[in-house]
Design a protein around this motif. Structure first.
Motif, PDB file in Angstrom:
ATOM      1  N   GLU A   4      16.993  12.437 -49.493  1.00 14.88           N
ATOM      2  CA  GLU A   4      17.225  13.823 -49.898  1.00 14.88           C
ATOM      3  C   GLU A   4      18.636  14.260 -49.543  1.00 14.88           C
ATOM      4  N   HIS A   5      19.059  13.986 -48.313  1.00  9.74           N
ATOM      5  CA  HIS A   5      20.441  14.281 -47.940  1.00  9.74           C
ATOM      6  C   HIS A   5      20.861  13.486 -46.714  1.00  9.74           C
ATOM      7  N   ALA A   7      23.550  13.984 -43.396  1.00  6.48           N
ATOM      8  CA  ALA A   7      24.259  15.052 -42.683  1.00  6.48           C
ATOM      9  C   ALA A   7      25.426  14.485 -41.893  1.00  6.48           C
ATOM     10  N   SER A  28      28.942  23.144 -53.871  1.00  6.17           N
ATOM     11  CA  SER A  28      28.541  23.670 -52.569  1.00  6.17           C
ATOM     12  C   SER A  28      27.698  24.938 -52.715  1.00  6.17           C
ATOM     13  N   PHE A  43      25.598  22.709 -47.917  1.00  7.46           N
ATOM     14  CA  PHE A  43      24.948  21.615 -48.620  1.00  7.46           C
ATOM     15  C   PHE A  43      25.781  21.332 -49.864  1.00  7.46           C
ATOM     16  N   THR A  45      25.917  19.342 -53.236  1.00 11.00           N
ATOM     17  CA  THR A  45      25.037  18.679 -54.192  1.00 11.00           C
ATOM     18  C   THR A  45      25.872  17.808 -55.124  1.00 11.00           C
ATOM     19  N   PRO A  50      21.544  12.391 -54.138  1.00 18.25           N
ATOM     20  CA  PRO A  50      21.200  13.195 -52.963  1.00 18.25           C
ATOM     21  C   PRO A  50      22.320  14.157 -52.585  1.00 18.25           C
ATOM     22  N   ARG A  51      22.041  14.982 -51.597  1.00 14.51           N
ATOM     23  CA  ARG A  51      23.009  15.961 -51.124  1.00 14.51           C
ATOM     24  C   ARG A  51      23.620  15.494 -49.803  1.00 14.51           C
ATOM     25  N   ILE A  52      24.763  16.085 -49.492  1.00 11.05           N
ATOM     26  CA  ILE A  52      25.412  15.866 -48.209  1.00 11.05           C
ATOM     27  C   ILE A  52      25.436  17.205 -47.493  1.00 11.05           C
ATOM     28  N   GLU A  53      24.920  17.219 -46.266  1.00  9.19           N
ATOM     29  CA  GLU A  53      24.990  18.432 -45.458  1.00  9.19           C
ATOM     30  C   GLU A  53      26.174  18.292 -44.510  1.00  9.19           C
TER      31      GLU A  53
END
Length: 129
Positions: A4-5, A7, A28, A43, A45, A50-53
């Motif tokens: 999902e992400h 971090a 963002s 976050f 996208t 997936p996302r990067i936090e």
């Protein structure tokens, strides 16, 4: 199941946001802040995945590790860009923009065409076909 992400703790949240927006077309959200904990995050996208936090918190220690030797733990994030030409173009853009390309572009022994770059806070990022 999918990731999902991922971090990343950051020293300079805004600089990291610009890097992932500029090079990876990440979008963002609005900055989240928890003033009680001294925590801030975005976050990011990605267009297709997936996302990067990106996170920052006053109490998080800054790593004193030398970024060149490898060590246990999360090693890198890899982004697939679809073609050798795109890997080459991105490597050239990283260099022109003053980012350090550690390796490549090249074919690896396990069949990847890649280059490895350090993001603004020296996290390893692989760009692959």
């Amino acid at each position: 199941m999918r990731i999902e992400h991922v971090a990343i703790w950051c020293k300079d949240l805004e600089q990291m946001k610009r890097f992932y927006t500029h090079f990876f077309n990440a979008k963002s959200n609005e900055k989240y802040e928890n003033k009680t904990k001294g925590f801030r995050s975005y976050f990011m996208t990605l267009p297709d995945g997936p996302r990067i936090e990106l996170m920052q918190m006053d109490s998080v220690l800054i790593s004193a590790a030398d970024v060149y030797p490898q060590f246990t733990g999360l090693a890198h994030i890899a982004f697939s860009v679809g073609s050798e030409l795109k890997v080459d173009e991105m490597a050239a853009t990283f260099i022109a923009d003053g980012y350090e390309v550690l390796d490549g572009p090249r074919w690896t022994g396990d069949g990847y065409y890649e280059c490895v770059v350090l993001d603004p806070e020296w996290n390893r990022v692989e760009i692959v076909v």
